[in-house]
Design a protein around this motif. Structure first.
Motif, PDB file in Angstrom:
ATOM      1  N   UNK A 281      43.303  45.528  12.848  1.00 50.34           N
ATOM      2  CA  UNK A 281      43.393  45.510  14.418  1.00 50.34           C
ATOM      3  C   UNK A 281      44.181  46.814  14.873  1.00 50.34           C
ATOM      4  N   UNK A 282      44.513  47.526  13.917  1.00 51.32           N
ATOM      5  CA  UNK A 282      45.010  48.915  14.205  1.00 51.32           C
ATOM      6  C   UNK A 282      44.068  49.917  13.400  1.00 51.32           C
ATOM      7  N   UNK A 283      44.305  51.272  13.838  1.00 52.65           N
ATOM      8  CA  UNK A 283      43.683  52.494  13.119  1.00 52.65           C
ATOM      9  C   UNK A 283      43.673  52.573  11.693  1.00 52.65           C
ATOM     10  N   UNK A 284      45.052  52.154  11.029  1.00 45.19           N
ATOM     11  CA  UNK A 284      45.040  51.898   9.683  1.00 45.19           C
ATOM     12  C   UNK A 284      45.570  50.562   9.496  1.00 45.19           C
ATOM     13  N   UNK A 285      44.812  49.739   8.489  1.00 41.21           N
ATOM     14  CA  UNK A 285      45.084  48.588   7.976  1.00 41.21           C
ATOM     15  C   UNK A 285      46.645  48.268   7.647  1.00 41.21           C
ATOM     16  N   UNK A 286      46.962  46.914   7.521  1.00 46.30           N
ATOM     17  CA  UNK A 286      48.127  46.617   6.845  1.00 46.30           C
ATOM     18  C   UNK A 286      48.413  47.063   5.393  1.00 46.30           C
ATOM     19  N   UNK A 287      47.193  46.944   4.807  1.00 42.05           N
ATOM     20  CA  UNK A 287      47.496  47.217   3.210  1.00 42.05           C
ATOM     21  C   UNK A 287      47.545  48.759   3.241  1.00 42.05           C
ATOM     22  N   UNK A 288      46.956  49.495   3.958  1.00 34.59           N
ATOM     23  CA  UNK A 288      47.186  51.128   3.579  1.00 34.59           C
ATOM     24  C   UNK A 288      48.512  51.383   4.319  1.00 34.59           C
ATOM     25  N   UNK A 289      49.053  50.706   5.110  1.00 31.79           N
ATOM     26  CA  UNK A 289      50.228  51.012   5.961  1.00 31.79           C
ATOM     27  C   UNK A 289      51.280  50.564   5.066  1.00 31.79           C
ATOM     28  N   UNK A 290      51.069  49.770   4.339  1.00 25.65           N
ATOM     29  CA  UNK A 290      52.558  49.144   3.550  1.00 25.65           C
ATOM     30  C   UNK A 290      53.071  50.090   2.611  1.00 25.65           C
ATOM     31  N   UNK A 291      54.305  49.950   2.579  1.00 30.37           N
ATOM     32  CA  UNK A 291      54.860  50.991   1.650  1.00 30.37           C
ATOM     33  C   UNK A 291      54.948  50.416   0.242  1.00 30.37           C
ATOM     34  N   UNK A 292      54.590  49.211   0.114  1.00 26.58           N
ATOM     35  CA  UNK A 292      54.784  48.470  -1.356  1.00 26.58           C
ATOM     36  C   UNK A 292      53.676  48.555  -1.929  1.00 26.58           C
ATOM     37  N   UNK A 293      52.491  49.317  -1.497  1.00 24.36           N
ATOM     38  CA  UNK A 293      51.330  49.395  -2.221  1.00 24.36           C
ATOM     39  C   UNK A 293      51.085  50.873  -2.728  1.00 24.36           C
ATOM     40  N   UNK A 294      50.358  50.908  -3.876  1.00 25.79           N
ATOM     41  CA  UNK A 294      50.362  52.159  -4.714  1.00 25.79           C
ATOM     42  C   UNK A 294      49.305  53.018  -4.100  1.00 25.79           C
ATOM     43  N   UNK A 295      49.351  53.871  -3.327  1.00 22.51           N
ATOM     44  CA  UNK A 295      48.467  54.531  -2.626  1.00 22.51           C
ATOM     45  C   UNK A 295      47.558  55.315  -3.935  1.00 22.51           C
ATOM     46  N   UNK A 296      47.906  55.534  -4.964  1.00 21.31           N
ATOM     47  CA  UNK A 296      47.141  56.327  -6.040  1.00 21.31           C
ATOM     48  C   UNK A 296      46.244  55.638  -6.848  1.00 21.31           C
ATOM     49  N   UNK A 297      46.436  54.290  -6.690  1.00 16.60           N
ATOM     50  CA  UNK A 297      44.991  53.439  -7.327  1.00 16.60           C
ATOM     51  C   UNK A 297      44.375  52.818  -6.353  1.00 16.60           C
ATOM     52  N   UNK A 298      43.084  52.916  -6.320  1.00 14.35           N
ATOM     53  CA  UNK A 298      42.065  52.556  -5.320  1.00 14.35           C
ATOM     54  C   UNK A 298      40.960  51.514  -5.947  1.00 14.35           C
ATOM     55  N   UNK A 299      40.847  50.398  -5.526  1.00 12.62           N
ATOM     56  CA  UNK A 299      39.740  49.545  -5.946  1.00 12.62           C
ATOM     57  C   UNK A 299      38.642  49.525  -4.969  1.00 12.62           C
ATOM     58  N   UNK A 300      37.521  49.654  -5.503  1.00 11.18           N
ATOM     59  CA  UNK A 300      36.311  50.111  -5.025  1.00 11.18           C
ATOM     60  C   UNK A 300      35.659  48.815  -4.978  1.00 11.18           C
ATOM     61  N   UNK A 301      35.284  48.358  -3.457  1.00  5.34           N
ATOM     62  CA  UNK A 301      34.623  46.917  -3.357  1.00  5.34           C
ATOM     63  C   UNK A 301      33.608  47.222  -2.438  1.00  5.34           C
ATOM     64  N   UNK A 302      32.478  46.071  -2.391  1.00  2.00           N
ATOM     65  CA  UNK A 302      31.402  46.103  -1.613  1.00  2.00           C
ATOM     66  C   UNK A 302      31.746  45.952  -0.200  1.00  2.00           C
ATOM     67  N   UNK A 303      32.428  44.582   0.188  1.00  2.00           N
ATOM     68  CA  UNK A 303      32.711  44.381   1.616  1.00  2.00           C
ATOM     69  C   UNK A 303      34.298  43.816   1.670  1.00  2.00           C
ATOM     70  N   UNK A 304      34.441  43.335   3.046  1.00  3.11           N
ATOM     71  CA  UNK A 304      35.700  42.642   3.270  1.00  3.11           C
ATOM     72  C   UNK A 304      35.983  41.529   2.660  1.00  3.11           C
ATOM     73  N   UNK A 305      34.922  40.832   2.512  1.00  2.00           N
ATOM     74  CA  UNK A 305      35.173  39.437   1.707  1.00  2.00           C
ATOM     75  C   UNK A 305      35.663  39.529   0.221  1.00  2.00           C
TER      76      UNK A 305
END
Length: 206
Positions: free
Chosen positions: A66-90
């Motif tokens: 709903x915003x420019x940055x999603x809740x997951x990326x904006x969360x201070x509790x997520x490790x931004x150095x580990x990225x899980x690559x997926x096909x789509x939103x589902x």
């Protein structure tokens, strides 16, 4: 299929364009909506219009937001150095339902499929590679479906970044070969994330 109303026919034609919806199912849904109070149908119409006009794609990971940055990326509790690559939103939703993953995501928007005319340039691959080259990531987890197209996409990305000092892993093969990620049960998917293996090992076993 004969219709007594052109408006009914038009509504059925539009509904039948949705994935997995045939003409008979579309007719059933339209007739159901016709029987509902007008206010309820208007709420549905507004929700669909808002979905199309208001929903954004996160500028960091390409997840819906709903915003420019999603809740997951904006969360201070997520490790931004580990990225899980997926096909789509589902797939993001499927992994989030396991409550086992605390990193962030990168949504490709599909898989490389030459047969379908989908190449790397049609997917969100370049922005991922730029993150790696920019030293923003410590580990990439490949979590695409274990199909030929998924493996091809994994390997393409891996070849673009293999010279970088970065960990590449893939979810453990608790997910059956040929299975789509979104249909995996939460326990199996959660264990696959926790027990991921080095991507190079998956190449040797292919």
């Amino acid at each position: 299929m004969d219709f007594s109303s052109k408006l009914l026919e038009k509504a059925v034609e539009e509904m039948a364009q949705l994935p997995g919806i045939g003409k008979r199912t579309a007719l059933r849904l339209v007739l159901h909506l016709l029987k509902q109070p007008e206010e309820q149908t208007l709420h549905l119409s507004k929700a669909l219009i808002d979905l199309k006009t208001e929903v954004n794609f996160c500028k960091n990971c390409h997840n819906v937001s709903d915003q420019e940055i999603c809740e997951i990326c904006a969360s201070a509790n997520r490790d931004k150095r580990i990225v899980c690559v997926v096909e789509d939103v589902r797939d993001v939703m499927a992994i989030e339902n396991t409550s086992q993953y605390k990193g962030v995501y990168h949504v490709l928007g599909g898989k490389i499929s030459p047969m379908d005319g989908i190449g790397p340039s049609q997917l969100n691959i370049e922005s991922l590679i730029q993150k790696v080259h920019g030293k923003e990531i410590d580990e990439i987890i490949f979590a695409l479906s274990s199909t030929m197209e998924g493996d091809t996409t994994n390997f393409y990305i891996y070849r673009q970044i293999e010279a970088e000092d970065i960990i590449t892993s893939t979810i453990a093969r608790g997910i059956g070969v040929g299975d789509e990620l979104e249909y995996a049960d939460e326990i199996t998917l959660g264990r696959s994330i926790l027990h991921r293996i080095p991507f190079e090992s998956s190449l040797k076993n292919s």
